[in-house]
Design a protein around this motif. Structure first.
Motif, PDB file in Angstrom:
ATOM      1  N   SER A  60       0.825  -1.290   0.052  1.00 36.99           N
ATOM      2  CA  SER A  60      -0.103   0.019  -0.003  1.00 36.99           C
ATOM      3  C   SER A  60       0.900   1.268  -0.105  1.00 36.99           C
ATOM      4  CB  SER A  60      -0.771  -0.025   1.283  1.00 36.99           C
ATOM      5  OG  SER A  60      -1.921  -0.948   1.206  1.00 36.99           O
ATOM      6  N   LEU A  61       1.903   1.128   0.447  1.00 40.96           N
ATOM      7  CA  LEU A  61       2.975   2.268   0.493  1.00 40.96           C
ATOM      8  C   LEU A  61       3.591   2.595  -0.806  1.00 40.96           C
ATOM      9  CD1 LEU A  61       4.870   0.947   3.479  1.00 40.96           C
ATOM     10  CD2 LEU A  61       2.973   2.903   3.563  1.00 40.96           C
ATOM     11  N   CYS A  77      -9.109   4.830  10.858  1.00 43.30           N
ATOM     12  CA  CYS A  77     -10.029   5.141   9.790  1.00 43.30           C
ATOM     13  C   CYS A  77      -9.409   6.167   8.979  1.00 43.30           C
ATOM     14  CB  CYS A  77     -11.229   5.438  10.538  1.00 43.30           C
ATOM     15  SG  CYS A  77     -12.740   5.103   9.399  1.00 43.30           S
ATOM     16  N   SER A  78      -9.769   6.147   7.586  1.00 39.02           N
ATOM     17  CA  SER A  78      -9.343   7.274   6.981  1.00 39.02           C
ATOM     18  C   SER A  78     -10.225   7.682   5.720  1.00 39.02           C
ATOM     19  CB  SER A  78      -8.010   6.688   6.320  1.00 39.02           C
ATOM     20  OG  SER A  78      -7.460   7.857   5.466  1.00 39.02           O
ATOM     21  N   SER A  79     -10.332   8.977   5.232  1.00 36.75           N
ATOM     22  CA  SER A  79     -11.072   9.497   4.298  1.00 36.75           C
ATOM     23  C   SER A  79     -10.192   9.255   2.895  1.00 36.75           C
ATOM     24  CB  SER A  79     -11.008  10.757   4.354  1.00 36.75           C
ATOM     25  OG  SER A  79     -11.993  11.337   5.423  1.00 36.75           O
ATOM     26  N   VAL A  80     -10.818   9.116   1.728  1.00 42.20           N
ATOM     27  CA  VAL A  80     -10.235   8.950   0.369  1.00 42.20           C
ATOM     28  C   VAL A  80      -9.895  10.421   0.093  1.00 42.20           C
ATOM     29  CG1 VAL A  80     -10.518   7.977  -1.928  1.00 42.20           C
ATOM     30  CG2 VAL A  80     -11.483   6.852  -0.022  1.00 42.20           C
ATOM     31  N   LEU A  81      -8.705  10.482  -0.556  1.00 44.81           N
ATOM     32  CA  LEU A  81      -8.191  11.838  -1.252  1.00 44.81           C
ATOM     33  C   LEU A  81      -8.386  11.620  -2.824  1.00 44.81           C
ATOM     34  CD1 LEU A  81      -5.117  12.323   0.996  1.00 44.81           C
ATOM     35  CD2 LEU A  81      -7.423  13.576   1.140  1.00 44.81           C
ATOM     36  N   VAL A  82      -8.627  12.518  -3.408  1.00 48.54           N
ATOM     37  CA  VAL A  82      -8.530  12.580  -4.948  1.00 48.54           C
ATOM     38  C   VAL A  82      -7.388  13.494  -5.236  1.00 48.54           C
ATOM     39  CG1 VAL A  82      -9.908  13.006  -7.033  1.00 48.54           C
ATOM     40  CG2 VAL A  82     -11.136  12.112  -4.991  1.00 48.54           C
ATOM     41  N   PRO A  83      -6.316  12.902  -5.564  1.00 51.73           N
ATOM     42  CA  PRO A  83      -5.057  13.875  -5.863  1.00 51.73           C
ATOM     43  C   PRO A  83      -5.329  14.617  -7.238  1.00 51.73           C
ATOM     44  CG  PRO A  83      -4.686  11.509  -5.853  1.00 51.73           C
ATOM     45  CD  PRO A  83      -5.823  11.625  -5.479  1.00 51.73           C
ATOM     46  N   GLY A  84      -4.347  15.481  -7.380  1.00 53.82           N
ATOM     47  CA  GLY A  84      -4.309  16.207  -8.503  1.00 53.82           C
ATOM     48  C   GLY A  84      -3.287  15.654  -9.360  1.00 53.82           C
ATOM     49  N   PRO A  85      -3.126  15.939 -10.482  1.00 53.55           N
ATOM     50  CA  PRO A  85      -2.066  15.453 -11.799  1.00 53.55           C
ATOM     51  C   PRO A  85      -0.686  15.741 -11.203  1.00 53.55           C
ATOM     52  CG  PRO A  85      -3.169  17.474 -12.575  1.00 53.55           C
ATOM     53  CD  PRO A  85      -3.714  17.438 -11.135  1.00 53.55           C
ATOM     54  N   ASN A  86      -0.391  16.561 -10.270  1.00 51.29           N
ATOM     55  CA  ASN A  86       0.846  16.722  -9.671  1.00 51.29           C
ATOM     56  C   ASN A  86       0.908  16.505  -8.557  1.00 51.29           C
ATOM     57  OD1 ASN A  86       1.818  17.831 -12.140  1.00 51.29           O
ATOM     58  ND2 ASN A  86       0.890  19.634 -11.831  1.00 51.29           N
ATOM     59  N   ASP A  87       0.156  15.929  -7.858  1.00 48.18           N
ATOM     60  CA  ASP A  87       0.175  15.153  -6.115  1.00 48.18           C
ATOM     61  C   ASP A  87       0.545  13.958  -6.287  1.00 48.18           C
ATOM     62  OD1 ASP A  87      -1.114  17.756  -5.770  1.00 48.18           O
ATOM     63  OD2 ASP A  87      -3.181  16.655  -5.525  1.00 48.18           O
ATOM     64  N   TYR A  88       1.410  13.598  -5.027  1.00 46.56           N
ATOM     65  CA  TYR A  88       1.910  12.245  -4.955  1.00 46.56           C
ATOM     66  C   TYR A  88       1.348  11.436  -3.666  1.00 46.56           C
ATOM     67  CZ  TYR A  88       5.496   8.584  -5.107  1.00 46.56           C
ATOM     68  OH  TYR A  88       6.081   7.679  -5.109  1.00 46.56           O
ATOM     69  N   PRO A  89       0.852  10.109  -3.803  1.00 48.01           N
ATOM     70  CA  PRO A  89       0.205   9.609  -3.021  1.00 48.01           C
ATOM     71  C   PRO A  89       1.525   8.954  -2.022  1.00 48.01           C
ATOM     72  CG  PRO A  89      -0.771   8.751  -4.875  1.00 48.01           C
ATOM     73  CD  PRO A  89       0.525   9.935  -5.350  1.00 48.01           C
ATOM     74  N   PHE A  90       1.061   8.666  -0.658  1.00 50.53           N
ATOM     75  CA  PHE A  90       2.275   8.222   0.048  1.00 50.53           C
ATOM     76  C   PHE A  90       1.589   6.557   0.469  1.00 50.53           C
ATOM     77  CE2 PHE A  90       2.854  12.301   2.536  1.00 50.53           C
ATOM     78  CZ  PHE A  90       3.946  12.669   2.037  1.00 50.53           C
ATOM     79  N   TYR A  91       0.241   6.553   0.656  1.00 48.53           N
ATOM     80  CA  TYR A  91      -0.460   5.147   0.856  1.00 48.53           C
ATOM     81  C   TYR A  91      -1.449   5.168   0.547  1.00 48.53           C
ATOM     82  CZ  TYR A  91      -1.790   6.456   5.602  1.00 48.53           C
ATOM     83  OH  TYR A  91      -2.308   7.231   6.512  1.00 48.53           O
ATOM     84  N   TYR A  92      -2.158   3.734  -0.106  1.00 49.25           N
ATOM     85  CA  TYR A  92      -3.446   3.584  -0.533  1.00 49.25           C
ATOM     86  C   TYR A  92      -4.055   2.635   0.652  1.00 49.25           C
ATOM     87  CZ  TYR A  92      -2.439   4.996  -5.260  1.00 49.25           C
ATOM     88  OH  TYR A  92      -2.247   5.828  -6.311  1.00 49.25           O
ATOM     89  N   ASP A  93      -5.539   2.599   0.351  1.00 47.62           N
ATOM     90  CA  ASP A  93      -6.341   1.602   1.398  1.00 47.62           C
ATOM     91  C   ASP A  93      -5.914   0.222   1.095  1.00 47.62           C
ATOM     92  OD1 ASP A  93      -7.332   1.339  -1.434  1.00 47.62           O
ATOM     93  OD2 ASP A  93      -9.328   0.644  -0.451  1.00 47.62           O
ATOM     94  N   SER A  94      -6.803  -0.803   1.955  1.00 48.89           N
ATOM     95  CA  SER A  94      -6.117  -2.211   1.984  1.00 48.89           C
ATOM     96  C   SER A  94      -6.304  -2.959   0.398  1.00 48.89           C
ATOM     97  CB  SER A  94      -6.876  -3.116   2.954  1.00 48.89           C
ATOM     98  OG  SER A  94      -8.223  -2.893   2.890  1.00 48.89           O
ATOM     99  N   THR A  95      -7.222  -2.439  -0.403  1.00 42.67           N
ATOM    100  CA  THR A  95      -7.521  -2.639  -1.760  1.00 42.67           C
ATOM    101  C   THR A  95      -6.525  -2.507  -2.834  1.00 42.67           C
ATOM    102  OG1 THR A  95      -9.171  -1.116  -2.444  1.00 42.67           O
ATOM    103  CG2 THR A  95     -10.064  -2.899  -1.334  1.00 42.67           C
ATOM    104  N   ASN A  96      -5.799  -1.425  -2.318  1.00 43.26           N
ATOM    105  CA  ASN A  96      -4.834  -0.720  -3.137  1.00 43.26           C
ATOM    106  C   ASN A  96      -5.150   0.071  -4.243  1.00 43.26           C
ATOM    107  OD1 ASN A  96      -1.841  -0.318  -3.010  1.00 43.26           O
ATOM    108  ND2 ASN A  96      -1.185  -1.956  -4.056  1.00 43.26           N
ATOM    109  N   THR A  97      -6.624   0.547  -4.176  1.00 47.37           N
ATOM    110  CA  THR A  97      -7.100   1.598  -5.067  1.00 47.37           C
ATOM    111  C   THR A  97      -7.652   2.713  -4.682  1.00 47.37           C
ATOM    112  OG1 THR A  97      -9.196   0.597  -4.336  1.00 47.37           O
ATOM    113  CG2 THR A  97      -8.228  -0.683  -6.189  1.00 47.37           C
TER     114      THR A  97
END
Length: 140
Positions: A60-61, A77-97
């Motif tokens: 997930s990382l 517990c966490s909210s879902v983020l919708v990143p922009g085109p120049n943003d960078y995810p740190f980690y994803y949920d358990s489904t990796n989506t």
């Protein structure tokens, strides 16, 4: 306030905004307003994902200096983020989506003079969540 934060960021300093999921932190609108005023594209959808103290695996990382050396991350517990085109995810949920934590790119161009800032609303957390215990590691 936003012009000061933008100036601060333009000097190479990083700003960290830590939010929560909608049920625990009733300020998703405030968070999205902040991101918008910093001219970030990322938004928080306010969903509740992976609740109940889940340990997300290394899959997930995403590689980043923040996640360097991490092998997993445990969340309540966490909210879902919708990143922009120049943003960078740190980690994803358990489904990796679904993105749960990310770096948002902001525009450090100063805001136009005369921009009217919204009135600050101050809320006593005890009035919303009367059972909160700040001395507890969980807050309850």
């Amino acid at each position: 306030m936003f012009h000061v934060l933008k100036q601060f960021a333009s000097e190479g300093v990083r700003l960290v905004f830590i939010g929560e999921w909608q049920g625990y932190y009733d300020a998703i609108t405030l968070e999205n307003d902040f991101l918008g005023k910093m001219e970030a594209v990322m938004t928080n959808t306010g969903q509740a994902v992976d609740c109940g103290y889940n340990t997300l695996p290394s899959a997930s990382l995403r590689p980043h200096q923040i996640t360097q050396g991490m092998t997993d991350v445990t969340i309540a517990c966490s909210s879902v983020l919708v990143p922009g085109p120049n943003d960078y995810p740190f980690y994803y949920d358990s489904t990796n989506t679904k993105v749960l934590s990310a770096v948002a790119t902001i525009d450090v161009t100063p805001l136009p003079l005369g921009l009217v800032q919204p009135t600050q609303l101050q809320v006593n957390p005890q009035s919303i969540y009367p059972l909160l215990n700040p001395g507890s590691s969980t807050g309850h």
